[in-house]
Design a protein around this motif. Sequence first.
Motif, short mmCIF file in Angstrom:
data_model
loop_
_atom_site.label_atom_id
_atom_site.label_comp_id
_atom_site.label_asym_id
_atom_site.label_seq_id
_atom_site.Cartn_x
_atom_site.Cartn_y
_atom_site.Cartn_z
N VAL A 18 0.84 -1.20 0.00
CA VAL A 18 0.00 0.00 0.00
C VAL A 18 0.88 1.25 0.00
N HIS A 19 0.59 2.17 -0.91
CA HIS A 19 1.30 3.44 -1.02
C HIS A 19 0.32 4.57 -0.72
N ARG A 20 0.83 5.66 -0.21
CA ARG A 20 -0.02 6.81 0.11
C ARG A 20 0.39 8.00 -0.76
N THR A 21 -0.59 8.80 -1.12
CA THR A 21 -0.31 9.97 -1.96
C THR A 21 -1.20 11.14 -1.55
N SER A 22 -0.66 12.33 -1.68
CA SER A 22 -1.46 13.54 -1.44
C SER A 22 -1.98 14.12 -2.74
N VAL A 23 -1.60 13.51 -3.86
CA VAL A 23 -2.03 14.00 -5.18
C VAL A 23 -2.67 12.85 -5.95
N LEU A 24 -3.98 12.85 -6.01
CA LEU A 24 -4.69 11.83 -6.77
C LEU A 24 -5.97 12.45 -7.34
N PRO A 25 -5.80 13.31 -8.35
CA PRO A 25 -6.98 13.97 -8.93
C PRO A 25 -7.86 12.98 -9.67
N ALA A 26 -9.09 13.39 -9.91
CA ALA A 26 -10.06 12.51 -10.57
C ALA A 26 -9.58 12.05 -11.93
N GLU A 27 -8.83 12.91 -12.63
CA GLU A 27 -8.38 12.53 -13.98
C GLU A 27 -7.31 11.44 -13.95
N HIS A 28 -6.79 11.12 -12.77
CA HIS A 28 -5.81 10.04 -12.66
C HIS A 28 -6.47 8.71 -12.31
N ILE A 29 -7.79 8.69 -12.19
CA ILE A 29 -8.53 7.48 -11.83
C ILE A 29 -9.22 6.92 -13.05
N GLN A 30 -9.01 5.64 -13.28
CA GLN A 30 -9.68 4.93 -14.36
C GLN A 30 -10.84 4.14 -13.77
N LEU A 31 -12.05 4.48 -14.17
CA LEU A 31 -13.19 3.74 -13.66
C LEU A 31 -13.11 2.30 -14.13
N GLY A 32 -13.27 1.40 -13.22
CA GLY A 32 -13.18 -0.01 -13.55
C GLY A 32 -13.58 -0.83 -12.34
N ARG A 33 -13.52 -2.12 -12.49
CA ARG A 33 -13.90 -3.02 -11.41
C ARG A 33 -12.74 -3.99 -11.18
N PRO A 34 -11.89 -3.76 -10.18
CA PRO A 34 -11.91 -2.63 -9.25
C PRO A 34 -11.31 -1.38 -9.87
N PRO A 35 -11.50 -0.23 -9.23
CA PRO A 35 -10.95 1.02 -9.78
C PRO A 35 -9.42 0.99 -9.76
N ARG A 36 -8.82 1.70 -10.69
CA ARG A 36 -7.36 1.75 -10.77
C ARG A 36 -6.94 3.12 -11.28
N THR A 37 -5.66 3.42 -11.15
CA THR A 37 -5.15 4.65 -11.74
C THR A 37 -5.05 4.47 -13.25
N THR A 38 -4.99 5.59 -13.97
CA THR A 38 -4.82 5.53 -15.42
C THR A 38 -3.47 4.89 -15.74
N THR A 39 -3.32 4.46 -16.97
CA THR A 39 -2.07 3.81 -17.37
C THR A 39 -0.88 4.75 -17.20
#
Length: 319
Positions: free
Chosen positions: A127-148
Motif C-alpha cells: 500500500v502506497h499513500r499519496t497527497s495527489v490523486l486527482p479525478a483525472e488520474h482514476i480509471q473507472l473499472g472493477r476494481p478502480p485503478r489509476t490511469t495507465t
Amino acid sequence: MFAELPRDDAATLDWLAFEQSGVLTTAQATGLLSEGVVRSRIRTGRWRSVCRGVLLTGNGRLTRDQQLWVAVLVAGTGAVLAGTTAATEAGVRGLPREPLHVLIPAERRAARAVLRHLPIDMAAVRVHRTSVLPAEHIQLGRPPRTTTARALVDAAGWARDEAQAQQLLAAGCQQRRVLPEELRKVMTTLPRAPRRQLIRQTIEDVAGGTEALSEIDFVRLCRRYGLPRPDLQRQRTDAAGRTRWLDAYWPAYRLHVEIDGAHHMDVHQWAADMRRQNDVWTAGDRILRFPAWLVRARPAEVAADLRRALTATGWRPAA
C-alpha cells in the motif's frame, strides 16, 4: 431453500457480489444480511472469511480478479490499484504481477495488521499513500485503478532501480498503451515524484523516437561519451519497396546502428536481419550491430566502436 433476504436485498447482494468478483467487506454483507446469517454462511462453508473484514461468497481458492478486489477492499475507502498492477490490468505486458500495488489518500492509513495476515493463496499487497490523486488520474473499472500513465509514473518511482524504472516506462510506450505526452501531463501534477529527473528524461527519450529500453540506453551512451545524437526509429524504404525502421541513424555520415534484442536470436529473424543488413550496405550506408546487453553492460566498448566508425566517415569531435 433460503428465505434470509427480502427479494430486493437478495438482488442487491447478488449484483454486488457479481460486480466485486464474489468479494465483499463484512460491512457490505451485514448491511444486507444479519450478522447471524453471515456467520452461519461462513460456519457451514458456503462463504469464506478471507481476512478480517473481507469475505468471499464461495469457498474456493482466490482467483486473480478476487485477489485484486481483496487488495482494494483491505486497503479501505479511496483505495485504487496502482503501479505495475494497474498497468498490467490496462494491458501492459511483461510487468511483475506481484506484489499487488494499491494507492490510498495520504490522510488514510491501511490496516497493517490485516495486510500481514493475508491467506496463503493471496499475493502480497503493498500500500502506497499519496497527497495527489486527482479525478483525472482514476480509471473507472472493477476494481478502480489509476490511469495507465499515472500507473507507469508511479511504478517507475517505486521500481527497485533506475534500469527497471526505465524499462517500465519504455514498455508502456513500446506496446502503445500510453503516449509520451500522457506521461508528461501526469508529471506536471507530481512535483515530488520519486526519480522525477530520470522519469522526465526517459519520457523525452521515448518522445524523441526511442521505444525500447536498449535504444534509450543508446541515446544516453551517445550523450555520455560526447558522440552526436542519432536520429531514432527513422523510416526508410528498402530495395523491395518495403518500409523499414532504423534503430539509430546518422544521415550526415550514412551510419546505421542496429540494436538487437533477444528476439533477433530466432533463426527466422536472423535471416531477415542479414537480408536487411545487406540492403543497407548495397545502398551505400555503413551498419554496426550491437546486442542490447552490450549497450548496457559495456558502454565504453560500444562508444569506442561508434567513435571509430563516425571518424572514418568524416565526423570530428568538438574541440
